[in-house]
Design an enzyme around this catalytic site. Structure first.
Site, PDB file in Angstrom:
ATOM      1  N   LYS A  13      10.948  -2.417   6.112  1.00  0.00           N
ATOM      2  CA  LYS A  13      11.609  -1.531   7.084  1.00  0.00           C
ATOM      3  C   LYS A  13      10.585  -0.850   7.994  1.00  0.00           C
ATOM      4  CE  LYS A  13      13.555   0.946   3.808  1.00  0.00           C
ATOM      5  NZ  LYS A  13      12.967   0.241   2.621  1.00  0.00           N
ATOM      6  N   ARG A  88      20.466   7.001   1.806  1.00  0.00           N
ATOM      7  CA  ARG A  88      20.206   6.277   0.560  1.00  0.00           C
ATOM      8  C   ARG A  88      21.263   6.575  -0.486  1.00  0.00           C
ATOM      9  NH1 ARG A  88      13.856   6.384   1.322  1.00  0.00           N
ATOM     10  NH2 ARG A  88      13.272   4.593   0.102  1.00  0.00           N
ATOM     11  N   ARG A 127       0.413  -2.756  -0.741  1.00  0.00           N
ATOM     12  CA  ARG A 127       0.560  -2.061   0.562  1.00  0.00           C
ATOM     13  C   ARG A 127      -0.598  -1.089   0.802  1.00  0.00           C
ATOM     14  NH1 ARG A 127       6.178   0.703   2.035  1.00  0.00           N
ATOM     15  NH2 ARG A 127       5.889   1.786   0.038  1.00  0.00           N
ATOM     16  N   ARG A 160      -0.472   4.474  -1.235  1.00  0.00           N
ATOM     17  CA  ARG A 160       0.451   5.546  -1.624  1.00  0.00           C
ATOM     18  C   ARG A 160       0.428   5.748  -3.138  1.00  0.00           C
ATOM     19  NH1 ARG A 160       6.129   4.551   1.458  1.00  0.00           N
ATOM     20  NH2 ARG A 160       6.872   5.240  -0.573  1.00  0.00           N
ATOM     21  N   ARG A 171      11.643   3.313  -8.620  1.00  0.00           N
ATOM     22  CA  ARG A 171      12.157   3.350  -7.239  1.00  0.00           C
ATOM     23  C   ARG A 171      13.165   2.221  -6.999  1.00  0.00           C
ATOM     24  NH1 ARG A 171       6.763   2.943  -4.285  1.00  0.00           N
ATOM     25  NH2 ARG A 171       8.002   2.899  -2.382  1.00  0.00           N
TER      26      ARG A 171
HETATM   27  P1  ADP Z   1       9.425  -0.546   3.464  1.00  0.00           P
HETATM   28  O1  ADP Z   1       9.213   0.351   4.665  1.00  0.00           O
HETATM   29  O2  ADP Z   1      10.739  -1.254   3.504  1.00  0.00           O
HETATM   30  O3  ADP Z   1       9.170   0.127   2.160  1.00  0.00           O
HETATM   31  P2  ADP Z   1       6.969  -1.861   4.410  1.00  0.00           P
HETATM   32  O4  ADP Z   1       7.286  -2.173   5.841  1.00  0.00           O
HETATM   33  O5  ADP Z   1       6.045  -0.736   4.166  1.00  0.00           O
HETATM   34  O6  ADP Z   1       8.336  -1.720   3.555  1.00  0.00           O
HETATM   35  O7  ADP Z   1       6.380  -3.214   3.755  1.00  0.00           O
HETATM   36  C1  ADP Z   1       5.941  -3.227   2.402  1.00  0.00           C
HETATM   37  C2  ADP Z   1       4.679  -4.103   2.299  1.00  0.00           C
HETATM   38  O8  ADP Z   1       5.026  -5.463   2.563  1.00  0.00           O
HETATM   39  C3  ADP Z   1       3.582  -3.728   3.301  1.00  0.00           C
HETATM   40  O9  ADP Z   1       2.336  -3.893   2.662  1.00  0.00           O
HETATM   41  C4  ADP Z   1       3.757  -4.756   4.439  1.00  0.00           C
HETATM   42  O10 ADP Z   1       2.519  -5.055   5.086  1.00  0.00           O
HETATM   43  C5  ADP Z   1       4.300  -5.962   3.690  1.00  0.00           C
HETATM   44  N1  ADP Z   1       5.283  -6.744   4.478  1.00  0.00           N
HETATM   45  C6  ADP Z   1       6.274  -6.251   5.266  1.00  0.00           C
HETATM   46  N2  ADP Z   1       7.016  -7.254   5.793  1.00  0.00           N
HETATM   47  C7  ADP Z   1       6.470  -8.408   5.307  1.00  0.00           C
HETATM   48  C8  ADP Z   1       6.791  -9.806   5.487  1.00  0.00           C
HETATM   49  N3  ADP Z   1       7.822 -10.198   6.255  1.00  0.00           N
HETATM   50  N4  ADP Z   1       6.019 -10.706   4.841  1.00  0.00           N
HETATM   51  C9  ADP Z   1       4.986 -10.315   4.052  1.00  0.00           C
HETATM   52  N5  ADP Z   1       4.639  -9.027   3.849  1.00  0.00           N
HETATM   53  C10 ADP Z   1       5.367  -8.078   4.467  1.00  0.00           C
HETATM   54  P1  AMP Z   2       9.936   5.713   1.399  1.00  0.00           P
HETATM   55  O1  AMP Z   2       8.738   6.088   2.218  1.00  0.00           O
HETATM   56  O2  AMP Z   2      11.121   5.408   2.245  1.00  0.00           O
HETATM   57  O3  AMP Z   2       9.620   4.608   0.406  1.00  0.00           O
HETATM   58  O4  AMP Z   2      10.313   7.007   0.548  1.00  0.00           O
HETATM   59  C1  AMP Z   2       9.385   7.579  -0.355  1.00  0.00           C
HETATM   60  C2  AMP Z   2      10.087   8.562  -1.268  1.00  0.00           C
HETATM   61  O5  AMP Z   2      10.621   9.654  -0.493  1.00  0.00           O
HETATM   62  C3  AMP Z   2      11.278   8.028  -2.055  1.00  0.00           C
HETATM   63  O6  AMP Z   2      10.877   7.360  -3.245  1.00  0.00           O
HETATM   64  C4  AMP Z   2      12.056   9.316  -2.344  1.00  0.00           C
HETATM   65  O7  AMP Z   2      11.433  10.073  -3.367  1.00  0.00           O
HETATM   66  C5  AMP Z   2      11.878  10.091  -1.029  1.00  0.00           C
HETATM   67  N1  AMP Z   2      12.940   9.766  -0.055  1.00  0.00           N
HETATM   68  C6  AMP Z   2      12.773   9.163   1.169  1.00  0.00           C
HETATM   69  N2  AMP Z   2      13.947   9.045   1.795  1.00  0.00           N
HETATM   70  C7  AMP Z   2      14.892   9.560   0.955  1.00  0.00           C
HETATM   71  C8  AMP Z   2      16.317   9.696   1.010  1.00  0.00           C
HETATM   72  N3  AMP Z   2      17.025   9.279   2.090  1.00  0.00           N
HETATM   73  N4  AMP Z   2      16.942  10.282  -0.036  1.00  0.00           N
HETATM   74  C9  AMP Z   2      16.256  10.722  -1.110  1.00  0.00           C
HETATM   75  N5  AMP Z   2      14.927  10.592  -1.247  1.00  0.00           N
HETATM   76  C10 AMP Z   2      14.242  10.031  -0.222  1.00  0.00           C
END
Ligand code: ADP
Ligand code: AMP
Length: 216
Positions: A13, A88, A127, A160, A171
């Site tokens: 995302k 969420r 990541r 992270r 998660r």
């Molecule tokens: P989210 O925001 O949904 O938690 P991220 O965009 O941070 O996910 O992506 C999670 C990890 O996967 C990051 O390290 C990113 O570089 C990698 N990633 C994202 N999209 C792809 C893809 N299409 N193919 C391979 N790796 C990806």
């Molecule tokens: P994310 O960066 O989207 O992976 O979110 C990191 C963490 O923030 C999650 O594991 C939750 O602890 C908190 N968080 C983010 N968005 C929400 C949401 N919409 N509702 C509840 N917790 C959230």
């Protein structure tokens, strides 16, 4: 254009949001980013959110909804926005409907990025994020040119604290029990679109752009 990105943690995302917001010139609103910023600043909100984030649990709805309500009222959202990581829970989705109604707006697209659980684990544990500009990398799937250094701003990359195998399990469980049911909520409204998030990053971006431009 008012867009929602859905999908489990690690679905891509944030990666896709970076591209779409620069293409469509709309703000990227990530509740996870908002909580991490508050946490790094040590504000009361950040300290409260930290209790939950550190365990891989969701932050309570009233806190999360309050942040989004305030953010969506800012003038830069008038031409549209991309919400990433919110809603969420069902309560958050209902609150979003109410906020949008009060602003006289509606959601145009809900995009769900689909990725298998095993791949999510590999994505999240590899990541890396830039401390300065927030760009996202992956040690294997999307590595920076120089190890540990952001290609865009030369900032330092970090991992992270919740991107470890133990927290990722919690998660993903939170997602399955509380967030996955929301897909039906948006399906029933007829605005949910499914995207294969397992394809390469560029291919996923192209598919999303086609959907948003009404070409798919
Ligand atoms: P989210 O925001 O949904 O938690 P991220 O965009 O941070 O996910 O992506 C999670 C990890 O996967 C990051 O390290 C990113 O570089 C990698 N990633 C994202 N999209 C792809 C893809 N299409 N193919 C391979 N790796 C990806
Ligand atoms: P994310 O960066 O989207 O992976 O979110 C990191 C963490 O923030 C999650 O594991 C939750 O602890 C908190 N968080 C983010 N968005 C929400 C949401 N919409 N509702 C509840 N917790 C959230």
């Amino acid at each position: 254009m008012n867009i929602l990105f859905m999908g489990p943690p690690g679905a891509g995302k944030g990666t896709q949001a970076e591209r779409i917001v620069s293409e469509f010139n709309i703000p990227h609103i990530s509740t996870g980013d908002a909580f991490r910023l508050a946490k790094s600043q040590g504000t009361p909100l950040g300290l409260e959110a930290q209790k939950y984030m550190d365990q891989g649990l969701y932050v309570p709805d009233d806190i999360t909804i309050g942040i989004v309500r305030e953010r969506l009222q800012q003038p830069d959202c008038e031409q549209g926005f991309l919400l990433d990581g919110f809603p969420r829970t069902t309560a958050q989705a209902e609150a979003l409907d109410e906020i949008m109604k009060s602003l006289g707006r509606e959601l145009n697209h809900v995009i769900n990025l689909k990725v298998d659980r095993d791949l999510l684990l590999a994505r999240l544990t590899g990541r890396r994020i830039c401390k300065s500009c927030g760009s996202t990398y992956h040690v294997m799937f999307n590595p920076p040119q120089v190890d540990g250094v952001c290609d865009k701003c030369q900032g330092e990359l970090y991992q992270r604290t919740d991107d470890n195998a133990e927290k990722v399990g919690t998660r993903l469980d939170e997602y399955v029990t509380k967030t996955a049911p929301l897909l039906e909520y948006y399906e029933a409204k007829g605005i949910l679109r499914q995207v294969d998030g397992e394809k390469e990053i560029d291919a996923v971006s192209q598919e999303i752009q086609s959907l948003l431009r009404g070409k798919a």
